[in-house]
Design an enzyme around this catalytic site. Structure first.
Site, PDB file in Angstrom:
ATOM      1  N   GLU A   1       0.811  -1.224   0.000  1.00 40.35           N
ATOM      2  CA  GLU A   1       0.000   0.000   0.000  1.00 40.35           C
ATOM      3  C   GLU A   1       0.844   1.274   0.000  1.00 40.35           C
ATOM      4  O   GLU A   1       0.784   2.066   0.959  1.00 40.35           O
ATOM      5  CB  GLU A   1      -0.927   0.004   1.224  1.00 40.35           C
TER       6      GLU A   1
ATOM      7  N   GLU B   1      -4.969  -8.760   1.199  1.00 42.39           N
ATOM      8  CA  GLU B   1      -5.495  -8.496   2.544  1.00 42.39           C
ATOM      9  C   GLU B   1      -6.993  -8.292   2.436  1.00 42.39           C
ATOM     10  O   GLU B   1      -7.477  -7.626   1.520  1.00 42.39           O
ATOM     11  CB  GLU B   1      -4.928  -7.202   3.171  1.00 42.39           C
TER      12      GLU B   1
HETATM   13  C1  BGP Z   1      -3.833  -2.293   5.927  1.00 42.40           C
HETATM   14  C2  BGP Z   1      -2.392  -2.476   6.312  1.00 42.40           C
HETATM   15  C3  BGP Z   1      -2.179  -3.408   7.448  1.00 42.40           C
HETATM   16  C4  BGP Z   1      -3.258  -3.421   8.520  1.00 42.40           C
HETATM   17  C5  BGP Z   1      -4.648  -3.330   7.925  1.00 42.40           C
HETATM   18  C6  BGP Z   1      -5.763  -3.164   8.918  1.00 42.40           C
HETATM   19  O1  BGP Z   1      -4.013  -1.050   5.331  1.00 42.40           O
HETATM   20  O2  BGP Z   1      -1.645  -2.947   5.216  1.00 42.40           O
HETATM   21  O3  BGP Z   1      -0.895  -3.147   7.946  1.00 42.40           O
HETATM   22  O4  BGP Z   1      -2.955  -2.574   9.534  1.00 42.40           O
HETATM   23  O5  BGP Z   1      -4.744  -2.283   6.993  1.00 42.40           O
HETATM   24  O6  BGP Z   1      -5.952  -1.819   9.272  1.00 42.40           O
HETATM   25  P1  BGP Z   1      -5.842  -1.274  10.730  1.00 42.40           P
HETATM   26  O7  BGP Z   1      -4.714  -1.996  11.360  1.00 42.40           O
HETATM   27  O8  BGP Z   1      -5.551   0.181  10.580  1.00 42.40           O
HETATM   28  O9  BGP Z   1      -7.143  -1.520  11.388  1.00 42.40           O
END
Ligand code: BGP
Length: 456
Positions: A164, A360
């Site tokens: 990202e 993800e």
């Molecule tokens: C994505 C990232 C992850 C993870 C996920 C969940 O954008 O790649 O690293 O953190 O989001 O989001 P969050 O942890 O902010 O709830």
């Protein structure tokens, strides 16, 4: 029964800074996260910092066993640049030993490692020199990437350069969720441009070193849904796509930055500094596959009032709050699984059906102990429902010819999340913060059956 393609990857994703722990030990130098936490711990949920996280550095062997226990056949992790090359040049032998052992253990448990190089974890030594704002960051990253390909290329066949990249651009230089937490659109564009070139330079280094592996990039992508079909809303959505999706996806897959994006930036005095040779570097080093992170849809409308030249992306498009949306109240994100079908078709129709995978997807929920049964298992039926819905739309996209080769859940074991610390939990395994003990949730057991049946 929804059957998925043969050899489909059923896995999970995690990152070094969110899981490894031992953040300033075993030769690792500081990242911006270590630095920021030391300086301003109050910014982090319950002052939870990056030092311990989930302790993977110490627990990785048993964790690889746990991967197998819930049927994962692949897992995405990342290498910590600051651990492998603490000063950017010198190889840390303890890190080499750790990563080699870790990746070998995954394979021994039937889990294919997919290894990412940068997950928001800028080494502090480089940040002190300007981070991605400095043109020197490109060569520094290419050197790091080449070092990884040489050291681990026998164990890793699928690589990704960035996770990202748009997030460290916007969170670091527009919205203040990442260090250096400044607000400056011009600097954000320069950071994005250098990140793109660093990605390209890493792909170039990869082609020089690897004969058998594949390389990609992981992007957070959602189609942009306009509030209405009105011309102004459609223009807002088009501009949002240019900035948020096509800025990295077009150069990564098609080899060029969209002309309309360049025009938009030029009209707003936002063009980055460009050197001779950049265009060729961008044109030539294309990826083999895309990793696509998806959590929530992007909905926009035309802004009420806009600065010209633009000061922020909000001058091009304003967020649109769809009244009918379903929401995950803990994370505040809309749940819209249909988007996975839409992006599947987008990859097929607009990106010459390049192979891609969901790198993800998941649901962060706070206070999950509420759902613990008498034997101590978290009954996370909401997570199972979330994944089933998303997989159903993905399946439809695959049936219509999109070349999706895997689905990785975020995440394997509950992990630390930037400023949110351990507030929202995403894992197939619950993490006890006191003991670092891991225990499988109902979703982990469910995922095993999905993986074993190659569908559900
Ligand atoms: C994505 C990232 C992850 C993870 C996920 C969940 O954008 O790649 O690293 O953190 O989001 O989001 P969050 O942890 O902010 O709830």
């Amino acid at each position: 029964m929804k059957d998925f393609p043969k050899n489909f990857l059923w896995g999970a994703a995690m990152s070094a800074p969110q899981t490894e722990g031992q953040s300033l030990a075993f030769g690792k130098s500081a990242t911006t996260w270590d630095h920021w936490f030391q300086k301003s711990p109050e910014k982090f949920n319950q002052s939870q910092g990056p030092a311990i996280t989930s302790g993977v550095y110490d627990h990785y062997l048993a964790d690889c066993q746990r991967m197998e226990e819930i049927g994962l056949n692949s897992l995405r992790a990342s290498i910590s640049w600051a651990r492998l090359l603490p000063d950017g040049k010198t190889i840390n032998s303890a890190a080499v030993e750790f990563y080699r052992d870790y990746f070998s253990a995954m394979s021994a448990h039937g889990v294919e490692p997919i290894i990412n190089l940068f997950h928001f974890d800028m080494p502090m030594w480089l940040m002190d020199q300007g981070g991605w704002e400095s043109r020197d960051s490109i060569e520094a990253f290419a050197f790091y990437a080449k070092t990884c390909f040489e050291l681990f290329g026998d164990l890793v066949k699928k690589w990704t350069t960035f996770n990202e990249p748009m997030v460290h651009v916007e969170c670091g230089y527009l919205y203040q969720y990442h260090y250096p937490a400044v607000i400056d659109f011009q600097r954000a564009v320069q950071v994005g441009y250098h990140t793109l070139l660093a990605h390209k330079a890493a792909v170039k280094a990869f082609r020089a070193v690897s004969e058998t592996g594949e390389i990609g990039i992981i992007l957070n992508i959602s189609p942009t849904y306009p509030k209405s079909e009105a011309k102004a809303d459609l223009l807002a959505a088009y501009r949002s796509d240019l900035l948020n999706t096509r800025s990295f996806l077009d150069p990564a897959v098609l080899g060029s930055i969209p002309e309309d994006l360049k025009t938009l930036l030029a009209e707003n005095d936002l063009l980055p500094e460009v050197n001779a040779g950049d265009k060729e570097l961008i044109a030539e080093n294309l990826v083999d596959f895309i990793g696509l992170n998806y959590y929530q849809p992007r909905r926009v409308q035309t802004p009420q009032a806009a600065n010209r030249p633009a000061q922020m992306p909000a001058d091009f498009y304003a967020p649109y709050d769809w009244p009918d949306k379903k929401i995950n109240p803990y994370r505040g994100w809309e749940i819209y699984p249909e988007a996975l079908y839409d992006v599947a078709l987008m990859m097929k129709d607009d990106y010459h059906n390049i192979p891609w995978f969901v790198s993800e997807n998941g649901m962060g929920v706070a206070d999950e102990e509420r759902f613990m049964n008498a034997s101590g298992e978290i009954e996370d039926d909401y997570r199972i429902a979330f994944m089933e819905e998303h997989l159903s739309y993905l399946h439809q996209g695959i049936l219509e010819g999109s070349k999706c080769f895997g689905y990785h859940a975020w995440t394997f074991i509950d992990c630390w999340s930037w400023l949110n610390g351990y507030r929202n939990r995403y894992g197939f395994y619950r993490l006890d913060l006191e003991t670092l003990e891991r225990s499988v949730k109902k979703s982990g057991k469910w995922f095993k059956t999905v993986s074993q049946n190659n569908g559900f």
